[in-house]
Design an enzyme around this catalytic site. Structure first.
Site, short mmCIF file in Angstrom:
data_model
loop_
_atom_site.label_atom_id
_atom_site.label_comp_id
_atom_site.label_asym_id
_atom_site.label_seq_id
_atom_site.Cartn_x
_atom_site.Cartn_y
_atom_site.Cartn_z
N ARG A 197 0.81 -1.36 0.18
CA ARG A 197 0.12 -0.04 0.07
C ARG A 197 0.89 1.48 -0.09
O ARG A 197 0.49 2.15 -0.49
CB ARG A 197 -1.05 -0.14 1.07
CG ARG A 197 -1.93 1.24 1.27
CD ARG A 197 -2.94 1.12 2.02
NE ARG A 197 -2.44 1.40 3.60
CZ ARG A 197 -3.30 1.58 4.60
NH1 ARG A 197 -4.64 1.27 4.58
NH2 ARG A 197 -2.71 1.62 5.63
N HIS A 214 -19.88 9.85 2.06
CA HIS A 214 -19.90 8.54 2.16
C HIS A 214 -21.55 8.50 2.34
O HIS A 214 -22.14 9.35 3.04
CB HIS A 214 -19.48 8.38 3.67
CG HIS A 214 -19.66 7.00 4.00
ND1 HIS A 214 -19.03 5.64 3.39
CD2 HIS A 214 -20.33 6.47 5.34
CE1 HIS A 214 -19.36 4.75 4.09
NE2 HIS A 214 -20.24 5.27 5.17
N ASN A 246 -14.28 13.70 1.89
CA ASN A 246 -14.86 12.35 1.19
C ASN A 246 -16.60 12.63 1.03
O ASN A 246 -16.80 13.30 2.27
CB ASN A 246 -14.45 11.14 2.12
CG ASN A 246 -15.15 9.75 1.76
OD1 ASN A 246 -14.94 9.70 0.73
ND2 ASN A 246 -15.37 9.00 2.76
N MET A 278 -12.37 3.66 -3.64
CA MET A 278 -12.70 2.61 -2.74
C MET A 278 -11.31 1.97 -2.16
O MET A 278 -11.19 0.82 -1.95
CB MET A 278 -13.86 1.51 -3.13
CG MET A 278 -15.12 2.57 -3.49
SD MET A 278 -16.14 3.11 -2.24
CE MET A 278 -17.05 1.88 -1.51
N ARG A 279 -10.29 2.88 -1.63
CA ARG A 279 -9.29 2.12 -1.31
C ARG A 279 -9.02 2.92 0.34
O ARG A 279 -9.28 4.31 0.73
CB ARG A 279 -7.85 2.80 -1.91
CG ARG A 279 -7.91 2.12 -3.35
CD ARG A 279 -8.26 0.94 -3.52
NE ARG A 279 -7.60 -0.14 -2.85
CZ ARG A 279 -7.78 -1.43 -2.93
NH1 ARG A 279 -9.10 -1.73 -3.16
NH2 ARG A 279 -7.22 -2.28 -1.99
N SER A 312 -23.02 11.99 4.16
CA SER A 312 -22.28 12.91 4.77
C SER A 312 -20.93 13.36 4.11
O SER A 312 -20.27 12.30 3.31
CB SER A 312 -21.70 12.16 5.95
OG SER A 312 -22.80 11.70 6.82
N GLU A 317 -26.69 13.06 -2.56
CA GLU A 317 -25.04 13.18 -2.82
C GLU A 317 -24.95 14.17 -4.04
O GLU A 317 -23.93 15.00 -3.68
CB GLU A 317 -24.54 11.89 -2.96
CG GLU A 317 -24.67 11.04 -1.79
CD GLU A 317 -23.74 9.69 -2.24
OE1 GLU A 317 -22.78 9.69 -2.56
OE2 GLU A 317 -24.35 8.68 -1.66
N GLU A 339 -8.79 7.46 9.69
CA GLU A 339 -9.63 6.40 10.25
C GLU A 339 -10.81 6.15 9.17
O GLU A 339 -11.17 7.16 8.28
CB GLU A 339 -10.92 6.77 11.39
CG GLU A 339 -11.68 5.95 11.87
CD GLU A 339 -12.74 6.70 12.79
OE1 GLU A 339 -13.47 6.13 13.26
OE2 GLU A 339 -12.28 7.69 13.04
N LEU A 340 -11.10 4.95 8.83
CA LEU A 340 -11.97 4.68 7.71
C LEU A 340 -13.20 5.58 7.72
O LEU A 340 -14.01 5.37 8.68
CB LEU A 340 -12.26 3.15 7.46
CG LEU A 340 -13.33 2.77 6.82
CD1 LEU A 340 -12.87 2.84 5.20
CD2 LEU A 340 -13.78 1.34 6.69
N ASP A 341 -13.51 6.03 6.76
CA ASP A 341 -14.78 7.01 6.69
C ASP A 341 -14.74 7.86 7.91
O ASP A 341 -16.03 8.35 8.50
CB ASP A 341 -16.11 6.16 6.45
CG ASP A 341 -16.00 5.56 5.18
OD1 ASP A 341 -15.75 6.16 3.99
OD2 ASP A 341 -16.57 4.41 5.16
C1 GAR Z 1 -21.27 6.91 -3.53
O1 GAR Z 1 -22.40 6.68 -3.08
C2 GAR Z 1 -20.39 7.47 -2.56
O2 GAR Z 1 -20.95 8.02 -1.60
C3 GAR Z 1 -19.89 6.11 -2.00
O3 GAR Z 1 -19.31 5.42 -3.27
C4 GAR Z 1 -20.46 5.89 -4.33
C5 GAR Z 1 -19.95 6.22 -5.31
O4 GAR Z 1 -20.72 6.59 -6.47
N1 GAR Z 1 -18.41 6.16 -1.07
C6 GAR Z 1 -18.19 5.44 -0.13
O5 GAR Z 1 -18.72 4.60 -0.04
C7 GAR Z 1 -17.17 5.70 0.40
N2 GAR Z 1 -16.49 4.98 1.68
P1 GAR Z 1 -20.13 6.98 -7.72
O6 GAR Z 1 -18.85 6.57 -8.46
O7 GAR Z 1 -21.40 7.21 -8.65
O8 GAR Z 1 -19.96 8.70 -7.42
#
Ligand code: GAR
Length: 226
Positions: free
Chosen positions: A70, A114, A112, A95-96, A141, A179, A148-150
Site C-alpha cells: 500500500r 459517504h 470524502n 474505495m481504497r 455525509s 449526494e 480512520e475509515l470514513d
Molecule cells: C457514492 O455513493 C459514495 O458516497 C460512495 O460510493 C458511491 C460512489 O458512487 N462512497 C463510499 O462508500 C466511501 N466509503 P459514484 O461513483 O457514482 O459517485
C-alpha cells in the site's frame, strides 16, 4: 496548498467506479468557483474515467492491483495528485483505505462523501445495514478526511426518510441523488474560502459548525432541498 483562493479553486477528484458524483461536480462547474483539473482512478475500468474524458478533463489511472504494498501505491497516488497542483482533493467513490501518512499530507484539503449519516455505518453496504437496523432516517455525509475509515470531522449531511417498504437499491438511488446536490455545494463553500478545518474543527464563515455537521432534509420524491 493555500486557502486564500482568488482564481478558481483547483480540484482533483479521486474515483473508483461509476463516477456519478464526479458527473454532478462537472455539471455544477460552470456556476461554481472551482475547476476540476484532474481525475484519478484506482480502477482502470471505472466508468467515471469516460465521464472525465467527455468533459475534456485529464485522467490518470493508478491501479492499486499493480502495487504489492500500500505504501508504494500511495507514493504513486501522491505523485499523480501533485502533478495537478490542486487546492482541494475529493474522494468520490474512491474505495481504497488511505494511511495516516498519506492523509496527513492533505489535512484540511481532502474531502470524502459517504452514503450514511456518519458516525453510523462506516464502510460498505451502508443502505442494507441501515435497513437491517430499522433506521427511520438515512442519508449521506461529506467530511474532512482523517486516517480512520470514513472518519474525520463531518461538514454536512443530507437526510431522507427510509420508508417502510424500502429496498437497499431504492434507498441507494435516493441517497445518491442527494449526494449529487451536497458535494458540489460543499466544494463551492471551500472554493469561495468559506470552509476551513482549523485544529480539527470545521469552520464555515469563521464559525464552528455542530459536531453532526450541517443537516439538510430532503423530500421523499424529488430530492429537492426543503
Ligand atoms: C457514492 O455513493 C459514495 O458516497 C460512495 O460510493 C458511491 C460512489 O458512487 N462512497 C463510499 O462508500 C466511501 N466509503 P459514484 O461513483 O457514482 O459517485
Amino acid at each position: 496548498m493555500n486557502n486564500a483562493i482568488s482564481a478558481a479553486c483547483k480540484v482533483v477528484v479521486l474515483i473508483g467506479g461509476s463516477g456519478s458524483n464526479l458527473q454532478a461536480l462537472i455539471d455544477a462547474m460552470p456556476n461554481s468557483h472551482y475547476e476540476i483539473v484532474g481525475v484519478i482512478s484506482h480502477n482502470p475500468n471505472a466508468f467515471g474515467l469516460e465521464r472525465a474524458e467527455k468533459a475534456h478533463i485529464q485522467t490518470t489511472v493508478v491501479d492499486h492491483t499493480a502495487f504489492a504494498e500500500r505504501s508504494h501505491f500511495e507514493v504513486a497516488l501522491h505523485e499523480a495528485i501533485q502533478h495537478f497542483k490542486p487546492d482541494l482533493v475529493l474522494l468520490a467513490g474512491f474505495m481504497r483505505i488511505l494511511s495516516d501518512t498519506f492523509v496527513t499530507q492533505y489535512t484540511g484539503h481532502l474531502l470524502n462523501i459517504h452514503p450514511s449519516l456518519l458516525p453510523k455505518f462506516k464502510g460498505l453496504h451502508t443502505h442494507q445495514r441501515a435497513l437491517e437496523q430499522g433506521e427511520t432516517h438515512h442519508g449521506a455525509s461529506v467530511h474532512f478526511v482523517s486516517a480512520e475509515l470514513d472518519g474525520g470531522p463531518v461538514i454536512a449531511q443530507t437526510i431522507i426518510e427510509v420508508g417502510e417498504d424500502a429496498s437497499a437499491e431504492a434507498l441507494q438511488q435516493r441517497v445518491l441523488k442527494t449526494e449529487h446536490w451536497l458535494y458540489p455545494e460543499i466544494v463551492n463553500w471551500f472554493s469561495n474560502g468559506r470552509l476551513k478545518l482549523s485544529q480539527n474543527v470545521v469552520l464555515l464563515d469563521n464559525q464552528p459548525i455542530p459536531e453532526t455537521g450541517l443537516q439538510f432534509t430532503f423530500t421523499e420524491i424529488e430530492g429537492i432541498k426543503q
